[in-house]
Design an enzyme around this catalytic site. Structure first.
Site, PDB file in Angstrom:
ATOM      1  N   LYS A  31      -5.035 -55.440  34.790  1.00  0.00           N
ATOM      2  CA  LYS A  31      -4.249 -56.383  33.978  1.00  0.00           C
ATOM      3  C   LYS A  31      -2.757 -56.068  34.119  1.00  0.00           C
ATOM      4  O   LYS A  31      -2.383 -54.986  34.586  1.00  0.00           O
ATOM      5  CB  LYS A  31      -4.684 -56.276  32.515  1.00  0.00           C
ATOM      6  CG  LYS A  31      -4.410 -54.931  31.870  1.00  0.00           C
ATOM      7  CD  LYS A  31      -5.082 -54.826  30.494  1.00  0.00           C
ATOM      8  CE  LYS A  31      -4.853 -53.463  29.864  1.00  0.00           C
ATOM      9  NZ  LYS A  31      -5.636 -53.269  28.635  1.00  0.00           N
ATOM     10  N   TYR A 259      30.210 -48.290  31.518  1.00  0.00           N
ATOM     11  CA  TYR A 259      30.612 -48.947  30.273  1.00  0.00           C
ATOM     12  C   TYR A 259      30.836 -47.962  29.130  1.00  0.00           C
ATOM     13  O   TYR A 259      29.990 -47.083  28.904  1.00  0.00           O
ATOM     14  CB  TYR A 259      29.531 -49.931  29.818  1.00  0.00           C
ATOM     15  CG  TYR A 259      29.285 -51.084  30.746  1.00  0.00           C
ATOM     16  CD1 TYR A 259      30.312 -51.947  31.123  1.00  0.00           C
ATOM     17  CD2 TYR A 259      28.001 -51.342  31.227  1.00  0.00           C
ATOM     18  CE1 TYR A 259      30.073 -53.026  31.964  1.00  0.00           C
ATOM     19  CE2 TYR A 259      27.751 -52.418  32.063  1.00  0.00           C
ATOM     20  CZ  TYR A 259      28.793 -53.256  32.432  1.00  0.00           C
ATOM     21  OH  TYR A 259      28.547 -54.320  33.251  1.00  0.00           O
TER      22      TYR A 259
HETATM   23  C1  PLP Z   1      -6.382 -52.070  28.801  1.00  0.00           C
HETATM   24  C2  PLP Z   1      -7.805 -51.874  28.500  1.00  0.00           C
HETATM   25  C3  PLP Z   1      -8.535 -50.849  29.136  1.00  0.00           C
HETATM   26  C4  PLP Z   1      -7.896 -49.787  30.000  1.00  0.00           C
HETATM   27  O1  PLP Z   1      -7.333 -48.780  29.176  1.00  0.00           O
HETATM   28  P1  PLP Z   1      -6.762 -47.420  29.803  1.00  0.00           P
HETATM   29  O2  PLP Z   1      -6.402 -46.599  28.629  1.00  0.00           O
HETATM   30  O3  PLP Z   1      -5.576 -47.816  30.622  1.00  0.00           O
HETATM   31  O4  PLP Z   1      -7.843 -46.835  30.635  1.00  0.00           O
HETATM   32  C5  PLP Z   1      -9.901 -50.804  28.924  1.00  0.00           C
HETATM   33  N1  PLP Z   1     -10.502 -51.692  28.125  1.00  0.00           N
HETATM   34  C6  PLP Z   1      -9.827 -52.654  27.471  1.00  0.00           C
HETATM   35  C7  PLP Z   1     -10.567 -53.587  26.583  1.00  0.00           C
HETATM   36  C8  PLP Z   1      -8.453 -52.783  27.625  1.00  0.00           C
HETATM   37  O5  PLP Z   1      -7.789 -53.727  26.962  1.00  0.00           O
END
Ligand code: PLP
Length: 373
Positions: A31, A259
């Site tokens: 994702k 800056y």
């Molecule tokens: C983002 C997510 C993961 C992955 O989590 P990590 O801590 O990066 O391994 C797994 N399951 C769900 C439902 C998520 O939203």
């Protein structure tokens, strides 16, 4: 000028390591553009490392991955009320189903297309986000069994997500998860994939592995644990954020930098300009925080305010050895001498996840096979 090198061998290694550690199937979460690494780059490397499936949060991300040619099993679980499951069915994307409405919508889309749609149930065992609440499980699973018999759906799995609120809470969530799995079996459905652990539980809690784990950050070689480094976990950070020197200038003592002049050079020195800034995910809050980069194998301090497009490094002692185009590494694998991303995360009171996922769109993601491209 702005490159995030993505080590494919590192991602493959990390996924293999997780497979060896758990002995079951591994779903790699790609994702948010593969946690900033490039979703398609990450997905291909993860699959080459033995991932059984890749996953995104939402359907738009999943469809984009199909558009990039990823044809492996693909799961997504966060849907708005207008999500078009017909597109998911057409693209063979598995839907994580959190409620009865989603189940009916998916079945209707499958019926219209004449296909049997695969799905996985997402159940809430205590995180209080999406996922079906325990009082919904029985009706949801009974309806799924009916729709399976009608040939519209196939329930491939069941999963839940932990709150990472300590071992006792994890165990309580696992007990609720066991109830959900038992209830699903009671409805006559045998799920192929049963998964609860994300990276943290995968690395710390073998009793939570079930037959599948679902990892994001660990696949990218970053530690989800405050007290353990990547190397201690046997993981290799996959992203090296690098740029190059585009200007070098010798300055006298007393020169103000960037800056607001919040840095003034105490002695005569040489300043190097590096074209990455806060538009690229380099936090402006690093101003004056003591962060450093590696230049020609040496640690050199970031000085003055970080701009939208650029920042300055004091390269004084190295000046004679540097020319324009010299690489500058902002973070990478500390085992190779690069600054660990956790320095930025620590200075900003956040987690490595937020830093890596915030690397901006001007930074070119370059997949590399070797160690040092
Ligand atoms: C983002 C997510 C993961 C992955 O989590 P990590 O801590 O990066 O391994 C797994 N399951 C769900 C439902 C998520 O939203």
């Amino acid at each position: 000028m702005r490159v995030a090198e993505i080590s494919l061998p590192a991602i493959r290694h990390n996924v293999r390591r997780i497979r060896e550690m758990t002995g079951g199937a591994v779903i790699v979460v790609v994702k948010a553009d593969g946690y900033g690494h490039g979703a398609a780059i990450a997905a291909e490397a993860a699959l080459a490392g033995g991932a059984a499936m890749v996953a995104t949060a939402d359907l738009e991300e999943a469809l984009a991955l199909r558009g990039s040619g990823i044809d492996a099993p693909l799961l997504c679980w966060l849907h708005g009320p207008r999500a078009d499951f017909a597109e998911a069915v057409a693209a063979d994307i598995e839907i994580g189903v959190s409620n009865l409405q989603q189940l009916e919508d998916l079945a209707a889309a499958a019926a219209r297309s004449g296909k049997r749609a695969p799905l996985q149930f997402k159940v809430d065992t205590g995180l209080s986000r999406n996922g079906a609440a325990p009082e919904e499980w029985e009706a949801l699973f009974a309806r799924a069994a009916e729709l399976e018999r009608d040939g519209h759906l196939r329930v491939r799995g069941i999963f839940s997500h932990l709150a990472n609120a300590g071992d006792e809470n994890d165990r309580a969530q696992a007990a609720r998860f066991d109830e959900a799995v038992a209830m699903l079996r009671g409805a006559g459905i045998e799920p192929e994939m049963i998964h609860l652990a994300a990276s943290a539980a995968t690395l710390t809690s073998p009793h939570l592995h079930y037959n599948t784990v679902r990892v994001g950050v660990a696949a990218y070689g970053l530690s989800p644990l405050a007290d353990r480094t990547s190397a201690q976990l046997g993981l290799i950070p996959a992203m090296t954020l690098r740029s190059e020197i585009v200007a070098l200038r010798g300055v006298p003592a007393g020169t103000g930098v960037s800056y607001g002049f919040n840095h003034v050079c105490e002695t005569a020195t040489t300043l190097a300009l590096v074209p990455i800034g806060y538009a690229d995910g380099m936090p402006r809050a690093l101003n004056g925080a003591g962060a450093w980069v590696t230049v020609a194998g040496e640690h050199r301090p970031i000085v003055g305010r970080i701009g939208m497009d650029q920042f300055i490094v004091d390269v004084g002692p190295l000046a004679g050895r540097l020319s324009l185009g010299e690489p500058v590494v902002l973070f990478g694998d500390p085992e190779r001498g690069h600054p660990p991303i956790e320095i930025w995360a620590g200075l900003l009171h956040t987690i490595n996840y937020e830093i890596v996922v915030g690397i901006g769109p001007r930074v070119l993601r370059v997949p590399v096979e070797g160690d040092d491209a």
